[in-house]
Design a protein around this motif. Structure first.
Motif, PDB file in Angstrom:
ATOM      1  N   PRO A 246      -9.138  46.025  -1.699  1.00  0.00           N
ATOM      2  CA  PRO A 246      -8.989  45.170  -0.515  1.00  0.00           C
ATOM      3  C   PRO A 246     -10.334  45.037   0.212  1.00  0.00           C
ATOM      4  O   PRO A 246     -11.056  46.015   0.380  1.00  0.00           O
ATOM      5  CB  PRO A 246      -7.975  45.930   0.342  1.00  0.00           C
ATOM      6  N   GLY A 247     -10.668  43.823   0.595  1.00  0.00           N
ATOM      7  CA  GLY A 247     -11.930  43.581   1.304  1.00  0.00           C
ATOM      8  C   GLY A 247     -13.067  43.220   0.360  1.00  0.00           C
ATOM      9  O   GLY A 247     -14.214  43.059   0.791  1.00  0.00           O
ATOM     10  N   ALA A 248     -12.774  43.097  -0.943  1.00  0.00           N
ATOM     11  CA  ALA A 248     -13.827  42.804  -1.930  1.00  0.00           C
ATOM     12  C   ALA A 248     -14.562  41.509  -1.606  1.00  0.00           C
ATOM     13  O   ALA A 248     -15.769  41.408  -1.800  1.00  0.00           O
ATOM     14  CB  ALA A 248     -13.237  42.733  -3.328  1.00  0.00           C
ATOM     15  N   HIS A 249     -13.828  40.519  -1.077  1.00  0.00           N
ATOM     16  CA  HIS A 249     -14.498  39.243  -0.784  1.00  0.00           C
ATOM     17  C   HIS A 249     -15.538  39.395   0.325  1.00  0.00           C
ATOM     18  O   HIS A 249     -16.406  38.565   0.486  1.00  0.00           O
ATOM     19  CB  HIS A 249     -13.470  38.157  -0.424  1.00  0.00           C
TER      20      HIS A 249
ATOM     21  N   GLY B 281     -17.406  42.076   0.274  1.00  0.00           N
ATOM     22  CA  GLY B 281     -18.414  42.925  -0.341  1.00  0.00           C
ATOM     23  C   GLY B 281     -18.000  44.383  -0.507  1.00  0.00           C
ATOM     24  O   GLY B 281     -18.807  45.211  -0.901  1.00  0.00           O
ATOM     25  N   ARG B 282     -16.726  44.732  -0.218  1.00  0.00           N
ATOM     26  CA  ARG B 282     -16.304  46.124  -0.391  1.00  0.00           C
ATOM     27  C   ARG B 282     -16.136  46.465  -1.873  1.00  0.00           C
ATOM     28  O   ARG B 282     -15.873  45.607  -2.690  1.00  0.00           O
ATOM     29  CB  ARG B 282     -14.985  46.393   0.339  1.00  0.00           C
ATOM     30  N   GLY B 283     -16.241  47.763  -2.193  1.00  0.00           N
ATOM     31  CA  GLY B 283     -16.068  48.233  -3.566  1.00  0.00           C
ATOM     32  C   GLY B 283     -17.136  47.631  -4.460  1.00  0.00           C
ATOM     33  O   GLY B 283     -18.310  47.636  -4.125  1.00  0.00           O
ATOM     34  N   MET B 284     -16.721  47.077  -5.577  1.00  0.00           N
ATOM     35  CA  MET B 284     -17.677  46.410  -6.466  1.00  0.00           C
ATOM     36  C   MET B 284     -18.053  45.052  -5.881  1.00  0.00           C
ATOM     37  O   MET B 284     -18.872  44.332  -6.435  1.00  0.00           O
ATOM     38  CB  MET B 284     -17.070  46.194  -7.855  1.00  0.00           C
ATOM     39  N   GLY B 285     -17.394  44.711  -4.793  1.00  0.00           N
ATOM     40  CA  GLY B 285     -17.740  43.512  -4.047  1.00  0.00           C
ATOM     41  C   GLY B 285     -17.611  42.260  -4.856  1.00  0.00           C
ATOM     42  O   GLY B 285     -16.653  42.082  -5.600  1.00  0.00           O
ATOM     43  N   ASN B 286     -18.605  41.405  -4.702  1.00  0.00           N
ATOM     44  CA  ASN B 286     -18.507  40.075  -5.273  1.00  0.00           C
ATOM     45  C   ASN B 286     -18.701  40.034  -6.777  1.00  0.00           C
ATOM     46  O   ASN B 286     -18.580  38.979  -7.380  1.00  0.00           O
ATOM     47  CB  ASN B 286     -19.498  39.142  -4.596  1.00  0.00           C
ATOM     48  N   GLN B 287     -18.981  41.205  -7.369  1.00  0.00           N
ATOM     49  CA  GLN B 287     -19.192  41.207  -8.815  1.00  0.00           C
ATOM     50  C   GLN B 287     -17.964  40.669  -9.544  1.00  0.00           C
ATOM     51  O   GLN B 287     -18.073  39.939 -10.519  1.00  0.00           O
ATOM     52  CB  GLN B 287     -19.480  42.623  -9.286  1.00  0.00           C
ATOM     53  N   PHE B 288     -16.786  41.012  -9.032  1.00  0.00           N
ATOM     54  CA  PHE B 288     -15.568  40.568  -9.691  1.00  0.00           C
ATOM     55  C   PHE B 288     -15.464  39.049  -9.662  1.00  0.00           C
ATOM     56  O   PHE B 288     -14.949  38.429 -10.569  1.00  0.00           O
ATOM     57  CB  PHE B 288     -14.332  41.218  -9.055  1.00  0.00           C
ATOM     58  N   LEU B 289     -16.004  38.473  -8.591  1.00  0.00           N
ATOM     59  CA  LEU B 289     -15.871  37.029  -8.444  1.00  0.00           C
ATOM     60  C   LEU B 289     -16.678  36.289  -9.503  1.00  0.00           C
ATOM     61  O   LEU B 289     -16.270  35.239  -9.978  1.00  0.00           O
ATOM     62  CB  LEU B 289     -16.304  36.619  -7.046  1.00  0.00           C
ATOM     63  N   ASP B 290     -17.804  36.860  -9.888  1.00  0.00           N
ATOM     64  CA  ASP B 290     -18.598  36.225 -10.941  1.00  0.00           C
ATOM     65  C   ASP B 290     -17.799  36.150 -12.233  1.00  0.00           C
ATOM     66  O   ASP B 290     -17.863  35.167 -12.964  1.00  0.00           O
ATOM     67  CB  ASP B 290     -19.883  37.019 -11.198  1.00  0.00           C
TER      68      ASP B 290
ATOM     69  N   LEU C 172      -8.425  36.642  -3.575  1.00  0.00           N
ATOM     70  CA  LEU C 172      -8.896  35.448  -4.291  1.00  0.00           C
ATOM     71  C   LEU C 172      -8.907  34.232  -3.372  1.00  0.00           C
ATOM     72  O   LEU C 172      -9.850  33.430  -3.389  1.00  0.00           O
ATOM     73  CB  LEU C 172      -8.014  35.171  -5.504  1.00  0.00           C
ATOM     74  N   THR C 173      -7.867  34.107  -2.563  1.00  0.00           N
ATOM     75  CA  THR C 173      -7.787  32.957  -1.663  1.00  0.00           C
ATOM     76  C   THR C 173      -8.891  33.022  -0.610  1.00  0.00           C
ATOM     77  O   THR C 173      -9.540  32.016  -0.326  1.00  0.00           O
ATOM     78  CB  THR C 173      -6.390  32.888  -1.002  1.00  0.00           C
ATOM     79  N   GLU C 174      -9.149  34.217  -0.069  1.00  0.00           N
ATOM     80  CA  GLU C 174     -10.211  34.378   0.937  1.00  0.00           C
ATOM     81  C   GLU C 174     -11.575  34.015   0.352  1.00  0.00           C
ATOM     82  O   GLU C 174     -12.401  33.382   0.994  1.00  0.00           O
ATOM     83  CB  GLU C 174     -10.252  35.825   1.450  1.00  0.00           C
ATOM     84  N   TRP C 175     -11.771  34.441  -0.875  1.00  0.00           N
ATOM     85  CA  TRP C 175     -13.033  34.159  -1.558  1.00  0.00           C
ATOM     86  C   TRP C 175     -13.230  32.647  -1.680  1.00  0.00           C
ATOM     87  O   TRP C 175     -14.273  32.095  -1.314  1.00  0.00           O
ATOM     88  CB  TRP C 175     -12.999  34.833  -2.936  1.00  0.00           C
ATOM     89  N   MET C 176     -12.189  31.961  -2.135  1.00  0.00           N
ATOM     90  CA  MET C 176     -12.279  30.510  -2.315  1.00  0.00           C
ATOM     91  C   MET C 176     -12.388  29.809  -0.958  1.00  0.00           C
ATOM     92  O   MET C 176     -13.110  28.833  -0.809  1.00  0.00           O
ATOM     93  CB  MET C 176     -11.040  30.035  -3.060  1.00  0.00           C
ATOM     94  N   HIS C 177     -11.690  30.343   0.008  1.00  0.00           N
ATOM     95  CA  HIS C 177     -11.720  29.794   1.362  1.00  0.00           C
ATOM     96  C   HIS C 177     -13.146  29.844   1.910  1.00  0.00           C
ATOM     97  O   HIS C 177     -13.630  28.885   2.516  1.00  0.00           O
ATOM     98  CB  HIS C 177     -10.758  30.592   2.250  1.00  0.00           C
TER      99      HIS C 177
END
Ligand SMILES: Nc1nc2c(ncn2[C@@H]2O[C@H](COP(=O)(O)OP(=O)(O)O)[C@@H](O)[C@H]2O)c(=O)[nH]1
Ligand SMILES: [Mg+2]
Length: 405
Positions: free
Chosen positions: A85-88, A90-99, A142-147
């Protein structure tokens, strides 16, 4: 070709186990386009009936495999960095997952159905964590990231729509194409959220959020693997996940069982075909009593009960039932069903249901679409027009102004 499944979920839910079990195959994958692959990427396959049986021919597959009339079509899997939670932000592995998520056509959310991990993936008392929360949190992330991406310069975009009459879908496409989001995705999301594109500068905060969440569902659909189904509490949680999310596809999975069976199959101790709900012990003497008992448990409590370990099942469901993909075979010669080297039914493509002959030409090569003249259906030997809608297991020759394929 390039169909990609992203394997997502919090740490320790079983993403790597799932990916390894799915991608472990005795078949040579050397001739696939994915031979050089990063550490967290693998090739697996979906199973489908091969067109060779319809035509009663011996085939020479190039981009896929055929075993006794079962065509195995390669699919790329990405084991996405664990999501907290909070990855979008930058928490945890942060934005790496988004790539990693950018590339995926569909996401399989691996959920620890036994409820023995907290939302960050730390071990807790079995059953004390509710997997329903994991499903909600992943969607939110995922929605927050896209938002964040959509709203970054929303004002400027919306005002261009108003003052210059620019098309909203075109402007959004510029921002989102790197996420594998297409114009049809965007148009569908605008329609489905009941909003008017030309009035974008009047969309409220809430309406923008609704649009983004709809777009997320269309462009990055999620299906749920209720993993660790072999563990205590998992069965109840699986049933609750299904009830709580009736619109989702929820499949019981044991990545561990799949891996164990494939390992034993590889060493020749048992015979196990991925996706089957049974196996055969070939060398009893190689197994300790305890191991035989374990295998009996896998057979009774997983394979027979759930129709398999769930790994092959969820991949097939993701591609065929959920995304409604079909398989189409392009050939150079509609009579011999060969490519220009004489290989029979060499290639098969996973394409969306409803695809036209001309669009299919574009899947093979952009130039082939641009110079499209007509197609030939190898079954009927009839000419088909650009708008002709293809069916599953169609074998098609494309005739184009720049030579044919
Ligand atoms: N019992 C059981 N354990 C599993 C299953 N899948 C994964 N595990 C275990 O869960 C732990 C974390 O798995 P891993 O694949 O590394 O999780 P990741 O962090 O999501 O990649 C390991 O100890 C696995 O053996 C399963 O289906 N059943
Ligand atoms: Mg891992």
């Amino acid at each position: 070709m390039g169909f990609t499944v992203g394997i997502v979920g919090k740490p320790s839910c079983g993403k790597t186990s799932f990916t390894n079990a799915a991608c472990m195959t005795d078949f040579k994958v050397g001739s696939y386009p994915f031979t050089t692959i990063e550490a967290n990427v693998g090739v697996t396959h979906v199973r489908t009936d091969c067109a060779c049986r319809d035509f009663d021919v011996e085939d020479n597959p190039k981009n896929s495999i055929c075993i006794e009339g079962v065509r195995l079509v390669p699919v790329k899997l990405i084991d996405v960095a664990g999501l907290v939670p909070g990855a979008h932000e930058g928490r945890g592995m942060g934005n790496q997952f988004l790539d990693d998520v950018r590339e995926a056509d569909v996401l399989i959310h691996i959920v620890d159905a036994s409820g023995a991990l907290d939302s960050e993936g730390q071990e807790v008392d079995a059953g004390s964590h509710d997997p329903v929360d994991d499903v909600k949190f992943l969607e939110t992330e995922l929605t927050e990231w896209m938002h964040g991406i959509v709203t970054k310069d929303w004002r400027r975009i919306a005002s261009r729509v108003r003052t210059e009459g620019a098309k909203l879908d075109g402007l959004l496409l510029e921002k989102l194409s790197g996420l594998q989001i297409t114009r049809p995705h965007i148009l569908k999301a605008i329609r489905a959220s009941g909003l008017t594109a030309s009035a974008a500068d009047h969309w409220s905060e809430e309406e923008i959020r609704h649009f983004v969440s709809t777009l997320r569902g269309i462009a990055k659909p999620i299906i749920i693997a209720a993993n660790k189904i072999d563990r205590p509490n998992a069965e109840e949680n699986f049933n609750r996940l299904k009830e709580t999310f009736p619109d989702y596809l929820v499949v019981p999975v044991s990545a561990l069982a799949e891996k164990a069976l494939k390992d034993l199959d590889k060493s020749g101790v048992i015979k196990y075909i991925p996706g089957n709900d049974d196996f055969e012990i070939l060398q009893t003497d190689k197994l300790k009593e305890q191991e035989i008992a374990q295998l009996d448990k896998i057979k009774d409590n997983i394979l027979k009960k759930h129709g398999g370990s769930g790994v092959q099942n969820i991949l097939n469901k993701a591609v065929f039932d959920f995304l409604k993909m079909i398989t189409v075979y392009p050939v150079h010669d509609a009579n011999s069903l060969t490519d220009s080297d004489g290989n029979v039914l060499p290639d098969v493509f996973l394409v969306p249901e409803g695809i036209t002959a001309k669009e299919f030409a574009g899947v093979i090569h952009t130039a082939l679409m641009e110079s499209f003249i007509h197609g030939i259906d190898a079954r009927t030997k009839m000419r088909i027009s650009d708008k002709h809608v293809l069916k599953d297991r169609d074998v098609i020759k494309i005739v184009s102004a720049k030579g044919s394929k």
